[in-house]
Design a protein around this motif. Structure first.
Motif, short mmCIF file in Angstrom:
data_model
loop_
_atom_site.label_atom_id
_atom_site.label_comp_id
_atom_site.label_asym_id
_atom_site.label_seq_id
_atom_site.Cartn_x
_atom_site.Cartn_y
_atom_site.Cartn_z
N MET A 1 0.88 -1.43 -0.19
CA MET A 1 -0.12 -0.24 -0.02
C MET A 1 1.03 1.16 0.02
O MET A 1 2.13 1.48 0.64
CB MET A 1 -0.90 0.15 0.97
CG MET A 1 -1.79 1.55 1.67
SD MET A 1 -3.30 1.36 2.68
CE MET A 1 -1.81 0.82 4.27
N THR A 2 0.60 2.23 -0.78
CA THR A 2 1.36 3.57 -0.56
C THR A 2 0.36 4.07 -0.79
O THR A 2 -0.47 4.70 -0.57
CB THR A 2 1.95 4.09 -2.92
OG1 THR A 2 2.65 2.79 -2.79
CG2 THR A 2 2.04 4.96 -2.58
N LYS A 3 1.14 5.65 0.40
CA LYS A 3 0.69 6.44 1.10
C LYS A 3 0.84 7.93 -0.51
O LYS A 3 2.53 7.98 -0.62
CB LYS A 3 0.66 6.77 1.84
CG LYS A 3 -0.37 8.23 2.77
CD LYS A 3 0.63 9.02 3.48
CE LYS A 3 0.12 9.92 4.55
NZ LYS A 3 0.70 10.67 5.08
N ILE A 4 0.03 8.13 -0.82
CA ILE A 4 -0.13 9.33 -1.44
C ILE A 4 -0.50 11.13 -1.57
O ILE A 4 -1.82 10.76 -1.31
CB ILE A 4 -0.39 8.90 -2.90
CG1 ILE A 4 -0.41 7.86 -3.76
CG2 ILE A 4 -0.40 10.71 -4.48
CD1 ILE A 4 -0.82 6.99 -5.02
N ASN A 5 0.10 11.75 -1.68
CA ASN A 5 0.14 13.07 -1.00
C ASN A 5 -0.16 14.35 -1.78
O ASN A 5 0.97 14.07 -2.61
CB ASN A 5 1.01 13.60 0.07
CG ASN A 5 0.92 12.80 1.36
OD1 ASN A 5 0.00 12.56 2.08
ND2 ASN A 5 2.12 12.41 1.57
N VAL A 6 -1.56 14.36 -1.72
CA VAL A 6 -2.00 16.14 -2.64
C VAL A 6 -2.45 17.35 -1.60
O VAL A 6 -3.19 16.93 -1.08
CB VAL A 6 -3.17 14.93 -4.02
CG1 VAL A 6 -3.52 16.40 -4.86
CG2 VAL A 6 -2.53 14.17 -4.53
N LEU A 7 -1.40 18.43 -2.68
CA LEU A 7 -2.81 19.66 -2.06
C LEU A 7 -2.99 20.29 -3.63
O LEU A 7 -2.12 19.90 -4.50
CB LEU A 7 -1.04 20.67 -1.86
CG LEU A 7 -0.33 19.67 -0.30
CD1 LEU A 7 1.02 20.77 -0.12
CD2 LEU A 7 -1.18 19.27 0.91
N TYR A 8 -4.13 20.93 -3.14
CA TYR A 8 -4.34 21.45 -3.91
C TYR A 8 -5.58 22.84 -4.17
O TYR A 8 -5.93 22.51 -2.72
CB TYR A 8 -5.70 20.40 -4.53
CG TYR A 8 -6.92 19.78 -4.35
CD1 TYR A 8 -8.37 20.11 -4.16
CD2 TYR A 8 -6.84 19.28 -3.03
CE1 TYR A 8 -9.55 20.67 -3.52
CE2 TYR A 8 -8.02 18.52 -1.87
CZ TYR A 8 -9.51 19.26 -2.51
OH TYR A 8 -10.01 18.83 -1.47
N LEU A 33 -4.39 8.64 -0.85
CA LEU A 33 -4.66 8.90 -1.32
C LEU A 33 -5.09 10.38 -0.66
O LEU A 33 -6.25 10.72 0.12
CB LEU A 33 -4.81 9.74 -2.82
CG LEU A 33 -4.87 10.73 -3.18
CD1 LEU A 33 -4.46 10.55 -4.92
CD2 LEU A 33 -6.19 11.83 -3.26
N GLU A 34 -4.14 11.13 0.18
CA GLU A 34 -4.53 12.08 1.11
C GLU A 34 -4.65 13.86 1.06
O GLU A 34 -3.10 13.43 0.02
CB GLU A 34 -3.75 11.94 2.75
CG GLU A 34 -3.80 10.78 3.39
CD GLU A 34 -3.04 10.95 4.62
OE1 GLU A 34 -2.21 11.57 4.90
OE2 GLU A 34 -3.05 9.75 5.32
N ALA A 35 -5.81 14.01 0.60
CA ALA A 35 -5.70 15.36 -0.30
C ALA A 35 -6.41 16.70 0.79
O ALA A 35 -7.00 16.54 1.54
CB ALA A 35 -7.05 15.37 -1.35
N ARG A 36 -5.23 17.65 0.47
CA ARG A 36 -5.72 18.67 1.74
C ARG A 36 -5.71 19.74 0.97
O ARG A 36 -4.83 20.05 -0.14
CB ARG A 36 -3.93 19.02 2.60
CG ARG A 36 -4.42 18.23 3.78
CD ARG A 36 -3.79 18.51 4.71
NE ARG A 36 -2.13 18.29 4.11
CZ ARG A 36 -1.22 18.83 4.80
NH1 ARG A 36 -1.11 20.48 4.36
NH2 ARG A 36 0.00 18.54 3.72
#
Length: 146
Positions: A1-8, A33-36
């Motif tokens: 499992m991969t954690k992908i961080n996204v800022l938008y 996918l953690e998005a903020r």
């Protein structure tokens, strides 16, 4: 499992809709996918993990390609990426826009990629499709290892 961080940042919900599609694709592939969302009210913080940024294109002035053009609505994200050493964790940019605006399509993301010296990874129109989200996911996952 991969954690992908996204800022938008998202003004009209288009970019947020695309990020939600990205989250669905990541989950389908067993990843997180953690998005903020970053906006005018976001308090600056020091990023400590790699991330990609997703930025829409909102411009005013000129033809869109000359120096008189000004990005609007995305400056909070740009300022956040510039804060402290946050840009050192930035792995790339995904951009959006409206193809009706010709040379202005995706221009903000191209400028961010140039400013922060990171790759322009992918561009989608308006809210993007699930197909766009799958293509973007396949491009960003390797940036976060296995």
């Amino acid at each position: 499992m991969t954690k992908i961080n996204v800022l938008y940042t998202s003004t009209e919900g288009n970019t947020q809709s695309f990020v939600e599609k990205l989250q669905v694709v990541a989950e389908k592939n067993g990843d997180i996918l953690e998005a903020r969302m970053i906006g005018d009210e976001t308090e600056y913080a020091n990023e400590t993990e790699p991330y990609v940024a997703v930025v829409p294109t909102y411009l005013t002035g000129g033809t869109g390609i000359g120096p008189e053009v000004t990005e609007i609505f995305t400056s909070a994200l740009g300022d956040y990426l510039s804060f402290g050493r946050n840009n050192q964790y930035l792995k790339g940019i995904i951009g959006s826009g409206n193809r009706n605006f010709n040379v202005q399509f995706n221009l903000t993301a191209l400028r961010y990629a140039d400013k922060f010296n990171v790759p322009m990874l992918f561009a989608f129109e308006l809210r993007g499709s699930i197909f766009d989200a799958e293509k973007a996911y396949n491009l960003i996952k390797p940036l976060f290892g296995e």
